[in-house]
Write a protein that holds these residues in place. Structure first.
Motif, PDB file in Angstrom:
ATOM      1  N   PRO A  79       0.807  -1.222   0.000  1.00 60.57           N
ATOM      2  CA  PRO A  79       0.000   0.000   0.000  1.00 60.57           C
ATOM      3  C   PRO A  79       0.838   1.269   0.000  1.00 60.57           C
ATOM      4  O   PRO A  79       1.239   1.771   1.037  1.00 60.57           O
ATOM      5  CB  PRO A  79      -0.831  -0.108   1.281  1.00 60.57           C
ATOM      6  N   HIS A  80       1.120   1.733  -1.180  1.00 60.73           N
ATOM      7  CA  HIS A  80       1.845   2.980  -1.402  1.00 60.73           C
ATOM      8  C   HIS A  80       0.929   3.837  -2.257  1.00 60.73           C
ATOM      9  O   HIS A  80       0.379   3.341  -3.235  1.00 60.73           O
ATOM     10  CB  HIS A  80       3.164   2.683  -2.121  1.00 60.73           C
ATOM     11  N   PRO A  81       0.720   5.094  -1.901  1.00 55.45           N
ATOM     12  CA  PRO A  81      -0.289   5.869  -2.621  1.00 55.45           C
ATOM     13  C   PRO A  81       0.037   6.062  -4.098  1.00 55.45           C
ATOM     14  O   PRO A  81       1.180   6.354  -4.448  1.00 55.45           O
ATOM     15  CB  PRO A  81      -0.312   7.209  -1.894  1.00 55.45           C
ATOM     16  N   PRO A  82      -0.969   5.889  -4.932  1.00 55.87           N
ATOM     17  CA  PRO A  82      -0.753   6.126  -6.362  1.00 55.87           C
ATOM     18  C   PRO A  82      -0.617   7.619  -6.654  1.00 55.87           C
ATOM     19  O   PRO A  82      -1.033   8.462  -5.856  1.00 55.87           O
ATOM     20  CB  PRO A  82      -2.019   5.546  -6.996  1.00 55.87           C
ATOM     21  N   ASP A  83      -0.036   7.929  -7.813  1.00 54.54           N
ATOM     22  CA  ASP A  83       0.123   9.329  -8.226  1.00 54.54           C
ATOM     23  C   ASP A  83      -1.203  10.074  -8.186  1.00 54.54           C
ATOM     24  O   ASP A  83      -1.249  11.239  -7.803  1.00 54.54           O
ATOM     25  CB  ASP A  83       0.707   9.417  -9.640  1.00 54.54           C
ATOM     26  N   SER A  84      -2.276   9.419  -8.578  1.00 58.86           N
ATOM     27  CA  SER A  84      -3.583  10.077  -8.624  1.00 58.86           C
ATOM     28  C   SER A  84      -4.026  10.533  -7.234  1.00 58.86           C
ATOM     29  O   SER A  84      -4.648  11.591  -7.091  1.00 58.86           O
ATOM     30  CB  SER A  84      -4.632   9.134  -9.228  1.00 58.86           C
ATOM     31  N   TRP A  85      -3.700   9.791  -6.189  1.00 59.10           N
ATOM     32  CA  TRP A  85      -4.032  10.203  -4.822  1.00 59.10           C
ATOM     33  C   TRP A  85      -3.116  11.333  -4.379  1.00 59.10           C
ATOM     34  O   TRP A  85      -3.554  12.305  -3.766  1.00 59.10           O
ATOM     35  CB  TRP A  85      -3.918   9.022  -3.859  1.00 59.10           C
ATOM     36  N   ARG A  86      -1.842  11.218  -4.687  1.00 57.19           N
ATOM     37  CA  ARG A  86      -0.885  12.258  -4.280  1.00 57.19           C
ATOM     38  C   ARG A  86      -1.242  13.613  -4.887  1.00 57.19           C
ATOM     39  O   ARG A  86      -1.101  14.635  -4.224  1.00 57.19           O
ATOM     40  CB  ARG A  86       0.535  11.845  -4.668  1.00 57.19           C
ATOM     41  N   LYS A  87      -1.709  13.618  -6.115  1.00 53.04           N
ATOM     42  CA  LYS A  87      -2.096  14.886  -6.756  1.00 53.04           C
ATOM     43  C   LYS A  87      -3.260  15.546  -6.029  1.00 53.04           C
ATOM     44  O   LYS A  87      -3.327  16.769  -5.949  1.00 53.04           O
ATOM     45  CB  LYS A  87      -2.461  14.643  -8.221  1.00 53.04           C
ATOM     46  N   LEU A  88      -4.168  14.739  -5.518  1.00 53.42           N
ATOM     47  CA  LEU A  88      -5.348  15.264  -4.816  1.00 53.42           C
ATOM     48  C   LEU A  88      -5.087  15.570  -3.342  1.00 53.42           C
ATOM     49  O   LEU A  88      -5.874  16.270  -2.706  1.00 53.42           O
ATOM     50  CB  LEU A  88      -6.496  14.246  -4.896  1.00 53.42           C
ATOM     51  N   ASN A  89      -4.018  15.056  -2.786  1.00 55.18           N
ATOM     52  CA  ASN A  89      -3.777  15.136  -1.341  1.00 55.18           C
ATOM     53  C   ASN A  89      -2.367  15.613  -1.013  1.00 55.18           C
ATOM     54  O   ASN A  89      -1.686  15.038  -0.153  1.00 55.18           O
ATOM     55  CB  ASN A  89      -4.039  13.767  -0.697  1.00 55.18           C
ATOM     56  N   LYS A  90      -1.934  16.678  -1.670  1.00 58.71           N
ATOM     57  CA  LYS A  90      -0.560  17.165  -1.470  1.00 58.71           C
ATOM     58  C   LYS A  90      -0.275  17.546  -0.026  1.00 58.71           C
ATOM     59  O   LYS A  90       0.846  17.407   0.451  1.00 58.71           O
ATOM     60  CB  LYS A  90      -0.287  18.345  -2.396  1.00 58.71           C
ATOM     61  N   ALA A  91      -1.295  17.989   0.710  1.00 57.23           N
ATOM     62  CA  ALA A  91      -1.104  18.376   2.116  1.00 57.23           C
ATOM     63  C   ALA A  91      -0.829  17.167   3.003  1.00 57.23           C
ATOM     64  O   ALA A  91      -0.430  17.327   4.153  1.00 57.23           O
ATOM     65  CB  ALA A  91      -2.329  19.129   2.624  1.00 57.23           C
ATOM     66  N   GLU A  92      -1.020  15.959   2.485  1.00 57.98           N
ATOM     67  CA  GLU A  92      -0.808  14.740   3.271  1.00 57.98           C
ATOM     68  C   GLU A  92       0.557  14.104   3.010  1.00 57.98           C
ATOM     69  O   GLU A  92       0.837  13.013   3.490  1.00 57.98           O
ATOM     70  CB  GLU A  92      -1.905  13.718   2.952  1.00 57.98           C
ATOM     71  N   TRP A 113      -3.487   6.722   6.071  1.00 55.44           N
ATOM     72  CA  TRP A 113      -3.662   5.432   6.737  1.00 55.44           C
ATOM     73  C   TRP A 113      -5.080   4.904   6.592  1.00 55.44           C
ATOM     74  O   TRP A 113      -5.286   3.684   6.515  1.00 55.44           O
ATOM     75  CB  TRP A 113      -3.224   5.508   8.201  1.00 55.44           C
ATOM     76  N   ASP A 114      -6.062   5.795   6.519  1.00 56.78           N
ATOM     77  CA  ASP A 114      -7.433   5.341   6.250  1.00 56.78           C
ATOM     78  C   ASP A 114      -7.499   4.663   4.882  1.00 56.78           C
ATOM     79  O   ASP A 114      -8.103   3.601   4.733  1.00 56.78           O
ATOM     80  CB  ASP A 114      -8.410   6.521   6.306  1.00 56.78           C
ATOM     81  N   LYS A 115      -6.860   5.257   3.885  1.00 56.91           N
ATOM     82  CA  LYS A 115      -6.843   4.655   2.536  1.00 56.91           C
ATOM     83  C   LYS A 115      -6.092   3.332   2.538  1.00 56.91           C
ATOM     84  O   LYS A 115      -6.523   2.370   1.894  1.00 56.91           O
ATOM     85  CB  LYS A 115      -6.213   5.611   1.515  1.00 56.91           C
ATOM     86  N   VAL A 116      -4.972   3.265   3.244  1.00 59.67           N
ATOM     87  CA  VAL A 116      -4.205   2.018   3.317  1.00 59.67           C
ATOM     88  C   VAL A 116      -5.063   0.905   3.910  1.00 59.67           C
ATOM     89  O   VAL A 116      -5.098  -0.213   3.390  1.00 59.67           O
ATOM     90  CB  VAL A 116      -2.903   2.206   4.133  1.00 59.67           C
ATOM     91  N   ASN A 117      -5.743   1.211   4.998  1.00 62.53           N
ATOM     92  CA  ASN A 117      -6.611   0.208   5.623  1.00 62.53           C
ATOM     93  C   ASN A 117      -7.720  -0.229   4.673  1.00 62.53           C
ATOM     94  O   ASN A 117      -8.016  -1.424   4.551  1.00 62.53           O
ATOM     95  CB  ASN A 117      -7.213   0.747   6.922  1.00 62.53           C
ATOM     96  N   ARG A 118      -8.314   0.732   3.995  1.00 64.38           N
ATOM     97  CA  ARG A 118      -9.426   0.412   3.094  1.00 64.38           C
ATOM     98  C   ARG A 118      -8.973  -0.362   1.864  1.00 64.38           C
ATOM     99  O   ARG A 118      -9.640  -1.306   1.439  1.00 64.38           O
ATOM    100  CB  ARG A 118     -10.169   1.690   2.710  1.00 64.38           C
ATOM    101  N   VAL A 119      -7.832   0.001   1.274  1.00 66.59           N
ATOM    102  CA  VAL A 119      -7.370  -0.716   0.083  1.00 66.59           C
ATOM    103  C   VAL A 119      -6.895  -2.116   0.453  1.00 66.59           C
ATOM    104  O   VAL A 119      -7.104  -3.067  -0.304  1.00 66.59           O
ATOM    105  CB  VAL A 119      -6.298   0.066  -0.712  1.00 66.59           C
ATOM    106  N   SER A 120      -6.287  -2.262   1.616  1.00 67.16           N
ATOM    107  CA  SER A 120      -5.861  -3.597   2.056  1.00 67.16           C
ATOM    108  C   SER A 120      -7.071  -4.508   2.211  1.00 67.16           C
ATOM    109  O   SER A 120      -7.064  -5.655   1.738  1.00 67.16           O
ATOM    110  CB  SER A 120      -5.103  -3.494   3.385  1.00 67.16           C
ATOM    111  N   ALA A 121      -8.127  -4.004   2.844  1.00 63.91           N
ATOM    112  CA  ALA A 121      -9.353  -4.792   3.017  1.00 63.91           C
ATOM    113  C   ALA A 121     -10.006  -5.099   1.673  1.00 63.91           C
ATOM    114  O   ALA A 121     -10.511  -6.206   1.448  1.00 63.91           O
ATOM    115  CB  ALA A 121     -10.326  -4.056   3.934  1.00 63.91           C
ATOM    116  N   ALA A 122      -9.970  -4.138   0.741  1.00 65.48           N
ATOM    117  CA  ALA A 122     -10.571  -4.354  -0.587  1.00 65.48           C
ATOM    118  C   ALA A 122      -9.834  -5.454  -1.347  1.00 65.48           C
ATOM    119  O   ALA A 122     -10.463  -6.293  -2.003  1.00 65.48           O
ATOM    120  CB  ALA A 122     -10.564  -3.053  -1.393  1.00 65.48           C
ATOM    121  N   ILE A 123      -8.529  -5.486  -1.250  1.00 63.85           N
ATOM    122  CA  ILE A 123      -7.745  -6.518  -1.932  1.00 63.85           C
ATOM    123  C   ILE A 123      -8.051  -7.889  -1.347  1.00 63.85           C
ATOM    124  O   ILE A 123      -8.258  -8.858  -2.093  1.00 63.85           O
ATOM    125  CB  ILE A 123      -6.241  -6.194  -1.871  1.00 63.85           C
TER     126      ILE A 123
END
Length: 176
Positions: A79-92, A113-123
Motif C-alpha cells: 500500500p503505497h499511494p498512487p500518483d492520482s491520490w498524491r495529486k489530490l492530497n498534497k497536504a498529506e 492510513w485510512d486509505k491504506v486500511n481500506r485498500v488492504s481490506a478491498a484486496i
C-alpha cells in the motif's frame, strides 16, 4: 519452497516455466495497489487503466495454477499511494527540511492510513471472491516499501508537513 516472481510483463511469463517444474509449493503474486486505489476512490473490483506493464493478479494466479495446479498462493501487496491520490492530497505528503513536498505520504497522515486500511481490506475481499480463493494461504502487506519509509532511504529524517506538525504538537502538549 516459495517463488515470488516479478509481475512485470516482460519478466513474469518467461520466469514462471523456470520455477514451476520444481513444484515451488507457494507462489506470491502481486496485487497492484493502483488497480484498486485510484484518486480518493478505493475499488472493490480492480480497474486496469494507465500503466499496463504490470500483470493483474488474476492473470498471475491463472498462470501459476496452470503450471502448478497444486500451488498455494500468498498474495502480496504494497500500500503505497498512487500518483492520482498524491495529486489530490498534497497536504498529506512528507515535506523535507528545505520545504520540498516529496512523493511520500506522511506517516502522520490519518487520511493516508485510512486509505491504506481500506485498500488492504478491498484486496483481501477481492481475492477471497475469486475462484482460486481456496488456494490462498495468506496475504503479505508490505506497507510502503516493505516497511522502510521512503524519505529515510533518501536521507530525509524529519517530516515538516502539516500532518506531522499537528501530531508533533499534540505529542508535546500531552508530554509537557
Amino acid at each position: 519452497a516459495g517463488f515470488n516472481p516479478t509481475s512485470g510483463r516482460k519478466a513474469f511469463a518467461p520466469s514462471m516455466p523456470l520455477f514451476a517444474p520444481h513444484k515451488m509449493d507457494v507462489y506470491i503474486p502481486q496485487a497492484w495497489i493502483y488497480h484498486f486505489w485510484q484518486g480518493d476512490d478505493i475499488l472493490d473490483q480492480p480497474r486496469y487503466t494507465g500503466d499496463q506493464s504490470q500483470v493483474p493478479v488474476d492473470e498471475q494466479v491463472r498462470v501459476m495454477l496452470a503450471q502448478d495446479p497444486d500451488a498455494w498462493i500468498l498474495v502480496r501487496f504494497t500500500p503505497h499511494p498512487p500518483d492520482s491520490w498524491r495529486k489530490l492530497n498534497k497536504a498529506e505528503l512528507f515535506v523535507s527540511d528545505d520545504g520540498e513536498t516529496t512523493r511520500w505520504a506522511s506517516l502522520a497522515s490519518d487520511v493516508f492510513w485510512d486509505k491504506v486500511n481500506r485498500v488492504s481490506a478491498a484486496i483481501v475481499r477481492y481475492c477471497e471472491s475469486r475462484p482460486w480463493a481456496e488456494r490462498v494461504i495468506g496475504y503479505t502487506n508490505f506497507t510502503v516499501n516493505e516497511g522502510t519509509h521512503g524519505p529515510v532511504c533518501e536521507g530525509l529524517l524529519f517530516d515538516h508537513g502539516q500532518p506531522m506538525q499537528k501530531r508533533w504538537r499534540a505529542f508535546l502538549q500531552a508530554k509537557y
